[in-house]
Design an enzyme around this catalytic site. Structure first.
Site, PDB file in Angstrom:
ATOM      1  N   GLY A  14      48.004  30.517  64.737  1.00  0.00           N
ATOM      2  CA  GLY A  14      48.143  31.078  63.360  1.00  0.00           C
ATOM      3  C   GLY A  14      46.924  31.264  62.618  1.00  0.00           C
ATOM      4  N   SER A  15      45.572  31.611  63.127  1.00  0.00           N
ATOM      5  CA  SER A  15      44.403  31.555  62.483  1.00  0.00           C
ATOM      6  C   SER A  15      44.587  32.977  61.704  1.00  0.00           C
ATOM      7  CB  SER A  15      43.318  31.372  63.162  1.00  0.00           C
ATOM      8  OG  SER A  15      43.149  32.700  64.242  1.00  0.00           O
ATOM      9  N   ASN A  16      45.324  34.224  62.333  1.00  0.00           N
ATOM     10  CA  ASN A  16      45.187  35.410  61.693  1.00  0.00           C
ATOM     11  C   ASN A  16      46.408  35.302  60.624  1.00  0.00           C
ATOM     12  OD1 ASN A  16      43.656  37.644  62.986  1.00  0.00           O
ATOM     13  ND2 ASN A  16      44.311  36.469  64.823  1.00  0.00           N
ATOM     14  N   MET A  91      53.699  36.723  70.853  1.00  0.00           N
ATOM     15  CA  MET A  91      53.723  37.168  72.223  1.00  0.00           C
ATOM     16  C   MET A  91      55.060  37.525  72.883  1.00  0.00           C
ATOM     17  SD  MET A  91      50.629  36.928  72.871  1.00  0.00           S
ATOM     18  CE  MET A  91      49.063  36.263  72.506  1.00  0.00           C
ATOM     19  N   ARG A  92      55.487  38.430  72.056  1.00  0.00           N
ATOM     20  CA  ARG A  92      57.116  38.910  72.554  1.00  0.00           C
ATOM     21  C   ARG A  92      56.777  40.479  72.381  1.00  0.00           C
ATOM     22  NH1 ARG A  92      61.591  35.696  73.098  1.00  0.00           N
ATOM     23  NH2 ARG A  92      62.987  37.707  72.783  1.00  0.00           N
ATOM     24  N   LEU A  93      57.428  41.321  73.161  1.00  0.00           N
ATOM     25  CA  LEU A  93      57.291  42.504  72.940  1.00  0.00           C
ATOM     26  C   LEU A  93      58.606  43.020  71.993  1.00  0.00           C
ATOM     27  CD1 LEU A  93      56.832  44.187  76.436  1.00  0.00           C
ATOM     28  CD2 LEU A  93      55.069  44.086  74.573  1.00  0.00           C
ATOM     29  N   ASN A 114      49.396  45.260  64.973  1.00  0.00           N
ATOM     30  CA  ASN A 114      49.110  44.190  65.641  1.00  0.00           C
ATOM     31  C   ASN A 114      47.542  44.089  65.638  1.00  0.00           C
ATOM     32  OD1 ASN A 114      49.166  42.235  67.396  1.00  0.00           O
ATOM     33  ND2 ASN A 114      49.022  43.592  69.090  1.00  0.00           N
ATOM     34  N   HIS A 116      44.721  42.939  68.172  1.00  0.00           N
ATOM     35  CA  HIS A 116      44.400  42.636  69.753  1.00  0.00           C
ATOM     36  C   HIS A 116      42.978  42.315  70.110  1.00  0.00           C
ATOM     37  CE1 HIS A 116      45.350  42.027  73.854  1.00  0.00           C
ATOM     38  NE2 HIS A 116      44.447  42.971  74.094  1.00  0.00           N
TER      39      HIS A 116
HETATM   40  C1  GAR Z   1      44.625  36.270  68.418  1.00  0.00           C
HETATM   41  O1  GAR Z   1      43.278  36.583  68.980  1.00  0.00           O
HETATM   42  C2  GAR Z   1      45.479  37.920  68.671  1.00  0.00           C
HETATM   43  O2  GAR Z   1      44.447  38.964  68.690  1.00  0.00           O
HETATM   44  C3  GAR Z   1      46.124  37.691  70.081  1.00  0.00           C
HETATM   45  O3  GAR Z   1      46.248  36.320  70.173  1.00  0.00           O
HETATM   46  C4  GAR Z   1      45.642  35.672  69.321  1.00  0.00           C
HETATM   47  C5  GAR Z   1      46.502  34.807  68.217  1.00  0.00           C
HETATM   48  O4  GAR Z   1      45.450  33.894  67.698  1.00  0.00           O
HETATM   49  N1  GAR Z   1      46.888  38.633  70.108  1.00  0.00           N
HETATM   50  C6  GAR Z   1      47.265  39.085  71.324  1.00  0.00           C
HETATM   51  O5  GAR Z   1      46.812  38.852  72.366  1.00  0.00           O
HETATM   52  C7  GAR Z   1      48.560  40.356  71.152  1.00  0.00           C
HETATM   53  N2  GAR Z   1      48.527  40.783  72.723  1.00  0.00           N
HETATM   54  P1  GAR Z   1      45.954  33.129  66.105  1.00  0.00           P
HETATM   55  O6  GAR Z   1      47.273  32.672  66.500  1.00  0.00           O
HETATM   56  O7  GAR Z   1      44.817  32.184  65.903  1.00  0.00           O
HETATM   57  O8  GAR Z   1      45.871  34.043  65.220  1.00  0.00           O
END
Ligand code: GAR
Length: 206
Positions: A14-16, A91-93, A114, A116
């Site tokens: 959840g940092s984003n 992490m779901r489509l 999104n 990535h």
């Molecule tokens: C992030 O690095 C995001 O870009 C990636 O998951 C991580 C989640 O980190 N997303 C993907 O790989 C999507 N295909 P977070 O939970 O700390 O935000």
């Protein structure tokens, strides 16, 4: 201008999500409303973190039946009249019919984004930073893109390159990725708040 209503979907740390929440809270009151954070995983740390930051959370757990899962999620989006969805490590489509329904509510505009950690189309999917690192790439980066039903395949909005120095560890490189992600994603949210990105507000089908 009425507030733009945002939902954040996340499955993990959840940092984003937190970076987005903090940005929304730092903006002038009323520009952005984070309606809720939704997770598909009960154990996802993002749920507790979002609640601690004062944001409502929902858990809609994975079921074997994708259609009923998405039906529950769409019901929430409709209830809160959500304008934009930010995927933040979700992490779901999303299915084509889910995306189509969301577009129907927004004058056919694409308002699901999104973030990535790779220069798409390279390294889609999971563990993108580690995979690029292990292959010894000299650079990778972060992509902000619109979401379609594919895996990290929608139209690219922004990309930022991250060079890899010879002596950098995977841990340090990963930290740099997250910094870039948080900045790019927060800036995009701010652009929405400032009207620099057009928003079609939620409108129920006639
Ligand atoms: C992030 O690095 C995001 O870009 C990636 O998951 C991580 C989640 O980190 N997303 C993907 O790989 C999507 N295909 P977070 O939970 O700390 O935000």
């Amino acid at each position: 201008m009425k507030p733009v209503r945002i939902a954040i979907f996340a499955s993990g740390t959840g940092s984003n999500a937190i970076a987005l929440i903090k940005k929304a809270q730092s903006l002038n009151e009323g520009q952005i409303e984070i309606c809720f954070v939704l997770s598909d995983k009960a154990e996802a740390p993002v749920l507790e973190k979002a609640r601690a930051a004062g944001v409502r959370t929902y858990l809609v757990e994975k079921t074997s039946d994708r259609q009923s899962h998405e039906k529950s999620v769409l019901a929430l989006l409709r209830e809160y009249r959500v304008d934009w969805i930010f995927l933040a490590g979700y992490m779901r489509l999303l299915s084509a019919s889910f995306i189509q329904q969301f577009r129907l509510w927004h004058e056919q505009r694409e308002q699901i984004v999104n973030i990535h950690p790779s220069l798409l189309p390279a390294y889609p999917g999971v563990d993108s930073i580690a995979r690029a690192f292990k292959e010894g790439v000299s650079q990778s980066g972060v992509t902000l893109h619109l979401v379609d039903e594919g895996m990290d395949t929608g139209r690219i909005l922004r990309q930022e390159v991250l060079r890899r120095t010879d002596d950098i560890s995977l841990t340090e490189w990963t930290r740099q990725f997250h910094q870039v992600e948080h900045r790019l994603y927060s800036q995009f949210l701010e652009n929405i708040a400032l009207g620099k990105e057009n928003t079609a507000y939620f409108k129920e089908n006639p």
